[in-house]
Design a protein around this motif. Structure first.
Motif: not given
Length: 312
Positions: A8-10, A12, A68, A70, A144, A185, A191-192
């Motif tokens: 996952h995305l954490r 920014l 970024i 992840l 995202h 992902c 997510s991107l």
């Protein structure tokens, strides 16, 4: 895909010269919560997210995207990813080890093909979060991140080959060709995303709201405070999510969204959407037209931090 190492995305991380203006915007107006601060640096959480923070602000002489971040499942996954990247000649910024940011954890950093700093981590302490109530117009999470690249095909291949991202959908224009790749992902539609732009930069960062009402209330708060609106409110076709785009004090585009599509990955087949069709960009027909102004704002300024690791 059960063999993905990225989950996952954490968060920014961004830097800007006028730190105080950025801090005021992201806390008082955008709705994030400071959880840790030191001179010139702040870590901002989304109230509904278990992540320690979703945005990190840093004071710097030049505006830049610092990194970024992840998430990965465990140390084995982090180590495997580091070995995969280093073994393929990707430049690591740091070797896997203990993280010194809020929540700790285990991770490493590297430069992607365009020179952005990317962090992969696991075992970060879960932040105590809460349910967002009805009519509460603050972000639940970072939804995202979209990045600009002058060679999005190459950038897409990098994220597919090394990070196991999968293509969900593509936007194209008859006169421009393929213009944006939506990458996932996990079952979330993206997510991107990777957009075609004149230079490497941040296209926009998107924050999930509780629902349509909360999304509209947040949109209205920004409008009433005379924050420059780029595009919206509306609803995209790719991802089926709502959108309202605004500019932060240093010209980064940020988005409120909700209801981003969750995919059945076993049966999903990517679409090729022609965004010269107005319904592709905005199903409702409520947003201002996607024109040169909107596109130019999303190009952002050239990123000055390529292949230069942030100090924090």
């Amino acid at each position: 895909m059960n063999d993905r190492l990225i989950t996952h995305l954490r968060h920014l991380d961004i830097a800007a010269p006028d730190y105080a203006k950025q801090h005021e915007f992201y806390t008082d107006l955008w709705g994030l919560t400071p959880v840790a601060e030191e001179p010139g640096i702040s870590f901002l959480a989304a109230e509904g997210s278990p992540e320690q923070y979703v945005v990190r602000l840093r004071e710097a002489q030049e505006k830049r995207l610092d990194l970024i971040s992840l998430g990965a499942a465990d140390e084995t996954s982090v180590d495997a990813m580091a070995q995969r990247l280093a073994g393929s000649g990707v430049q690591l910024v740091s070797e896997p080890g203990t993280l010194q940011t809020p929540g700790g954890g285990y991770g490493f950093r590297f430069f992607d093909v365009d020179g952005r700093t990317i962090e992969i981590s696991c075992d970060v302490a879960v932040r105590r979060h809460r349910r967002i109530e009805e009519q509460e117009s603050v972000p639940i999470k970072l939804s995202h991140v979209v990045i600009n690249s002058p060679n999005p095909e190459r950038t897409r291949r990098f994220y597919e080959r090394y990070l196991d991202f999968a293509l969900s959908d593509t936007l194209f224009h008859p006169n421009m060709g393929e213009a944006m790749y939506f990458m996932r992902c996990n079952p979330q539609h993206h997510s991107l995303a990777i957009a075609r732009g004149p230079h490497v930069s941040l296209h926009h960062a998107s924050f999930e709201m509780r629902g349509i009402d909360e999304y509209m209330r947040g949109t209205g708060r920004l409008l009433r405070n005379d924050i420059k609106k780029v595009w919206g409110p509306g609803r995209h076709l790719a991802g089926n999510n709502t959108f309202s785009y605004f500019l932060d004090p240093h010209g980064n585009t940020v988005e409120y969204t909700t209801e981003l599509e969750l995919l059945d990955e076993d049966t999903w087949h990517p679409h090729l959407y022609d965004f010269s069709d107005p319904e592709v960009s905005d199903q409702w027909g409520t947003a201002n037209p996607m024109d040169e102004f909107v596109a130019a704002e999303s190009f952002n300024d050239p990123d000055r931090g390529l292949f230069v690791a942030p100090p924090v």
